[in-house]
Design a protein around this motif. Sequence first.
Motif, short mmCIF file in Angstrom:
data_model
loop_
_atom_site.label_atom_id
_atom_site.label_comp_id
_atom_site.label_asym_id
_atom_site.label_seq_id
_atom_site.Cartn_x
_atom_site.Cartn_y
_atom_site.Cartn_z
N VAL A 93 -1.86 -5.83 2.58
CA VAL A 93 -1.05 -5.56 3.76
C VAL A 93 -0.75 -4.07 3.72
N TYR A 94 -0.97 -3.38 4.85
CA TYR A 94 -0.78 -1.93 4.84
C TYR A 94 -0.08 -1.47 6.12
N GLN A 95 0.48 -0.29 6.04
CA GLN A 95 1.17 0.33 7.16
C GLN A 95 0.95 1.84 7.07
N VAL A 96 0.56 2.45 8.17
CA VAL A 96 0.38 3.90 8.22
C VAL A 96 1.68 4.51 8.71
N VAL A 97 2.21 5.47 7.96
CA VAL A 97 3.49 6.10 8.27
C VAL A 97 3.35 7.61 8.14
N GLU A 98 4.40 8.30 8.47
CA GLU A 98 4.44 9.75 8.24
C GLU A 98 4.63 9.98 6.74
N PRO A 99 3.89 10.92 6.16
CA PRO A 99 4.04 11.16 4.72
C PRO A 99 5.41 11.76 4.41
N GLU A 100 6.07 11.20 3.40
CA GLU A 100 7.38 11.71 3.01
C GLU A 100 7.23 12.98 2.17
N SER A 101 6.23 12.98 1.29
CA SER A 101 5.93 14.17 0.49
C SER A 101 4.49 14.07 0.03
N ALA A 102 3.96 15.16 -0.46
CA ALA A 102 2.56 15.15 -0.92
C ALA A 102 2.40 14.27 -2.16
N ALA A 103 3.46 14.17 -2.96
CA ALA A 103 3.38 13.37 -4.18
C ALA A 103 3.30 11.88 -3.87
N SER A 104 3.87 11.48 -2.73
CA SER A 104 3.88 10.05 -2.41
C SER A 104 3.20 9.78 -1.07
N ALA A 105 1.99 10.29 -0.91
CA ALA A 105 1.24 10.05 0.32
C ALA A 105 0.91 8.57 0.45
N VAL A 106 0.69 7.90 -0.68
CA VAL A 106 0.42 6.47 -0.69
C VAL A 106 1.41 5.80 -1.63
N GLN A 107 2.14 4.82 -1.10
CA GLN A 107 3.07 4.05 -1.93
C GLN A 107 2.59 2.61 -1.97
N VAL A 108 2.65 2.01 -3.15
CA VAL A 108 2.03 0.71 -3.38
C VAL A 108 3.01 -0.23 -4.06
N MET A 109 2.86 -1.52 -3.74
CA MET A 109 3.60 -2.56 -4.46
C MET A 109 2.67 -3.74 -4.71
N PHE A 110 2.99 -4.54 -5.71
CA PHE A 110 2.16 -5.68 -6.09
C PHE A 110 3.04 -6.93 -6.10
N ILE A 111 2.56 -7.99 -5.45
CA ILE A 111 3.34 -9.22 -5.31
C ILE A 111 2.49 -10.39 -5.79
N VAL A 112 3.06 -11.21 -6.64
CA VAL A 112 2.45 -12.48 -7.01
C VAL A 112 3.55 -13.52 -6.87
N GLY A 144 0.62 9.04 5.68
CA GLY A 144 1.18 8.33 4.55
C GLY A 144 0.84 6.86 4.71
N MET A 145 0.67 6.18 3.62
CA MET A 145 0.37 4.76 3.68
C MET A 145 1.27 3.99 2.74
N ARG A 146 1.68 2.82 3.20
CA ARG A 146 2.37 1.86 2.35
C ARG A 146 1.45 0.65 2.24
N VAL A 147 1.21 0.23 1.02
CA VAL A 147 0.26 -0.85 0.78
C VAL A 147 0.88 -1.87 -0.16
N ALA A 148 0.68 -3.15 0.17
CA ALA A 148 1.09 -4.25 -0.70
C ALA A 148 -0.13 -5.07 -1.05
N PHE A 149 -0.32 -5.30 -2.32
CA PHE A 149 -1.38 -6.18 -2.80
C PHE A 149 -0.72 -7.49 -3.20
N VAL A 150 -1.03 -8.55 -2.47
CA VAL A 150 -0.39 -9.85 -2.67
C VAL A 150 -1.41 -10.79 -3.30
N GLY A 151 -1.14 -11.24 -4.52
CA GLY A 151 -2.04 -12.16 -5.20
C GLY A 151 -2.02 -13.52 -4.54
N ILE A 152 -3.19 -14.04 -4.16
CA ILE A 152 -3.25 -15.34 -3.48
C ILE A 152 -4.06 -16.35 -4.26
#
Length: 130
Positions: free
Chosen positions: A38-57, A96-104
């Motif tokens: 699951v992903y969402q394109v957003v405005e980048p908050e900073s160069a260090a966090s252009a892509v933020q990720v989370m993992f869900i199981v 900027g991108m926010r991404v969630a990897f959901v284990g199915i």
Amino acid sequence: MHTMDYTFARAEHLKSRTAIDALLNAKSGFMSYPFRVVYQVVEPESAASAVQVMFIVRKKRFRHATDRNRFKRLLREAYRLQKQPLLDYATAHGIGMRVAFVGISTTLPAFADIQDKMCDAINKLCTTGV
């Protein structure tokens, strides 16, 4: 010349409750069995966090916490090793991108399978990100 960075820094972790809610309600994603992206394109908050990720199981899939943690650990490791094309894509396009990897999966997959599918998912994110 850019060197490969194989770390998974704290700035790359998606932790904000409002950001997580917005991401999970975004409804843009795809399947890459044994996980869903699951992903969402957003405005980048900073160069260090252009892509933020989370993992869900989910507990529904893996009843024991040790199994859930193992699956998340495998997902994190596969992402850490293969994240560079996604970071390069996000910085090159100024997004900027926010991404969630959901284990199915209902069974714990092998690391080689997770790594192959993670590579496919990151390539797909790079083509459908904008």
